[in-house]
Scaffold this motif. Structure first.
Motif, mmCIF file in Angstrom:
data_model
loop_
_atom_site.group_PDB
_atom_site.id
_atom_site.type_symbol
_atom_site.label_atom_id
_atom_site.label_comp_id
_atom_site.label_asym_id
_atom_site.label_seq_id
_atom_site.Cartn_x
_atom_site.Cartn_y
_atom_site.Cartn_z
ATOM 1 N N LEU A 242 129.775 79.339 54.675
ATOM 2 C CA LEU A 242 129.001 80.563 54.459
ATOM 3 C C LEU A 242 129.223 81.041 53.037
ATOM 4 O O LEU A 242 130.357 81.103 52.555
ATOM 5 N N TYR A 243 128.133 81.370 52.349
ATOM 6 C CA TYR A 243 128.182 81.934 51.002
ATOM 7 C C TYR A 243 127.663 83.367 51.062
ATOM 8 O O TYR A 243 126.620 83.623 51.668
ATOM 9 N N ILE A 244 128.376 84.290 50.440
ATOM 10 C CA ILE A 244 127.963 85.694 50.404
ATOM 11 C C ILE A 244 127.575 86.045 48.974
ATOM 12 O O ILE A 244 128.400 85.972 48.058
ATOM 13 N N GLY A 245 126.322 86.420 48.780
ATOM 14 C CA GLY A 245 125.828 86.795 47.466
ATOM 15 C C GLY A 245 125.141 88.139 47.515
ATOM 16 O O GLY A 245 125.294 88.904 48.467
ATOM 17 N N GLY A 246 124.373 88.440 46.476
ATOM 18 C CA GLY A 246 123.684 89.724 46.391
ATOM 19 C C GLY A 246 124.486 90.726 45.580
ATOM 20 O O GLY A 246 125.666 90.528 45.278
ATOM 21 N N GLY A 247 123.832 91.823 45.242
ATOM 22 C CA GLY A 247 124.447 92.825 44.375
ATOM 23 C C GLY A 247 125.715 93.444 44.928
ATOM 24 O O GLY A 247 126.584 93.894 44.171
ATOM 25 N N ASN A 248 125.842 93.490 46.260
ATOM 26 C CA ASN A 248 127.044 94.087 46.858
ATOM 27 C C ASN A 248 128.084 93.056 47.265
ATOM 28 O O ASN A 248 129.089 93.412 47.901
ATOM 29 N N SER A 249 127.897 91.811 46.901
ATOM 30 C CA SER A 249 128.905 90.799 47.233
ATOM 31 C C SER A 249 130.243 91.135 46.578
ATOM 32 O O SER A 249 131.308 90.843 47.143
ATOM 33 N N ARG A 250 130.197 91.766 45.421
ATOM 34 C CA ARG A 250 131.442 92.120 44.730
ATOM 35 C C ARG A 250 132.240 93.171 45.488
ATOM 36 O O ARG A 250 133.432 93.376 45.206
ATOM 37 N N ARG A 251 131.623 93.837 46.435
ATOM 38 C CA ARG A 251 132.302 94.882 47.199
ATOM 39 C C ARG A 251 132.940 94.345 48.484
ATOM 40 O O ARG A 251 133.616 95.093 49.190
ATOM 41 N N ASP A 265 128.437 84.612 42.758
ATOM 42 C CA ASP A 265 127.928 85.553 41.771
ATOM 43 C C ASP A 265 126.473 85.895 42.036
ATOM 44 O O ASP A 265 125.684 85.036 42.456
ATOM 45 N N ASN A 266 126.094 87.132 41.745
ATOM 46 C CA ASN A 266 124.720 87.572 41.997
ATOM 47 C C ASN A 266 123.704 86.902 41.076
ATOM 48 O O ASN A 266 122.503 86.997 41.306
ATOM 49 N N SER A 267 124.166 86.230 40.011
ATOM 50 C CA SER A 267 123.233 85.534 39.121
ATOM 51 C C SER A 267 122.484 84.417 39.833
ATOM 52 O O SER A 267 121.477 83.908 39.335
#
Length: 291
Positions: A242-251, A265-267
């Protein structure tokens, strides 16, 4: 999701936030000059519209540009906004766009954010629903951009940038809402709108894990919901990774993530654009995933 998206890709660079430079075989800094064809990659989000241009190796050849997503947002306003967004970017030979909804063969089948009067969490406008219903976004963007354009779900595109092409890989994006993309041995599977399936207390994943809710309940409670969502996805798909991305992945709290879960990374929302055009060697280690 576009049926012709095919398998995922080769050669996306981890250093994609740095534009490729130089002229001739190498630039003054010794780096290889960008290779054609160039791909205009557009990330259409519920909060922001972003774009850049990638060379044939997946390296950005220009700084990413971004503007807020305007609301209300009928199709013509989105297209006009995207044309203004990409105006300063280098000319590309082809384009791809990630869209926050269900897309098949470039046609919009659902777009929960863009049918609202003022953005996520606000009332649905029936007139906007009619305008977006089965809107052929790929054909309109091809005409307005002046280059062949493919459109896919935004989570599918993020996933295309990070999957390894081995086994069943699930991508979850956390941002304005909740998105998913599913891949088997590098092949993109038909898009499922898991975001709008029941999650808890009569609400769906989008409503319980989106940005508006995160701000309301705080990151500790939000992370508990993320943990529950991961457990649900594991039970639903038996994913290999499972990969978690998106703008809130850093949270996302990483202390208790299993070894088969990676925050990326969200890039990837931009980098995955080339993957609609370039197939992957299944089992290769060419993804741009990062911790």
């Amino acid at each position: 999701m576009n049926d012709d998206t095919g398998s995922v890709p080769t050669g996306i660079q981890d250093s994609a936030d740095t534009p490729a430079t130089g002229s001739g075989p190498t630039g003054d800094d010794g780096r290889a000059a960008p290779k054609h064809p160039f791909t205009l990659s557009v990330d259409i989000g519920g909060t922001g519209l972003k774009a850049s241009v990638l060379d044939a190796d997946g390296a950005m050849v220009a700084d990413r540009v971004k503007i807020p997503t305007p609301y209300p947002l009928p199709p013509d306003k989105l297209i006009a906004s995207l044309k203004r967004l990409i105006a300063p970017l280098p000319k590309a030979e082809r384009a791809s766009a990630g869209f926050p909804g269900m897309v098949r063969d470039g046609i919009v089948l659902s777009c929960p954010h863009f049918v609202t009067v003022a953005g996520p969490g606000t009332a649905v406008d029936p007139h906007l629903q009619r305008l977006w219903d089965r809107f052929d976004l790929a054909s309109h963007l091809t005409r307005e951009f002046g280059i062949p354009t493919k459109v896919a779900n935004d989570a599918d595109i993020q996933g295309a940038a990070v999957v390894k092409g081995v086994g069943l890989e699930l991508v979850v994006t956390l941002g304005t809402g909740f998105g998913t993309g599913l891949f088997f041995n590098g092949e993109l599977l038909p898009h499922l709108e898991i975001a709008h399936q029941p999650f808890r207390k009569g609400e769906d994943y989008d409503g319980q894990l989106g940005e508006t809710t995160r701000k309301e309940i705080g990151e500790e409670r939000w992370n508990k919901r993320v943990t529950k969502a991961i457990a649900n996805m594991r039970a639903l798909t038996a994913f290999d990774h499972l990969y978690i991305g998106g703008g809130n992945s850093r949270r996302v709290a990483r202390d208790h993530l299993a070894d088969d879960v990676t925050v990326v990374d969200n890039s990837a929302g931009i980098l995955g654009g080339i993957r609609l055009w370039v197939p992957l060697r299944p089992g290769s280690d060419d993804s741009a995933a990062g911790g």
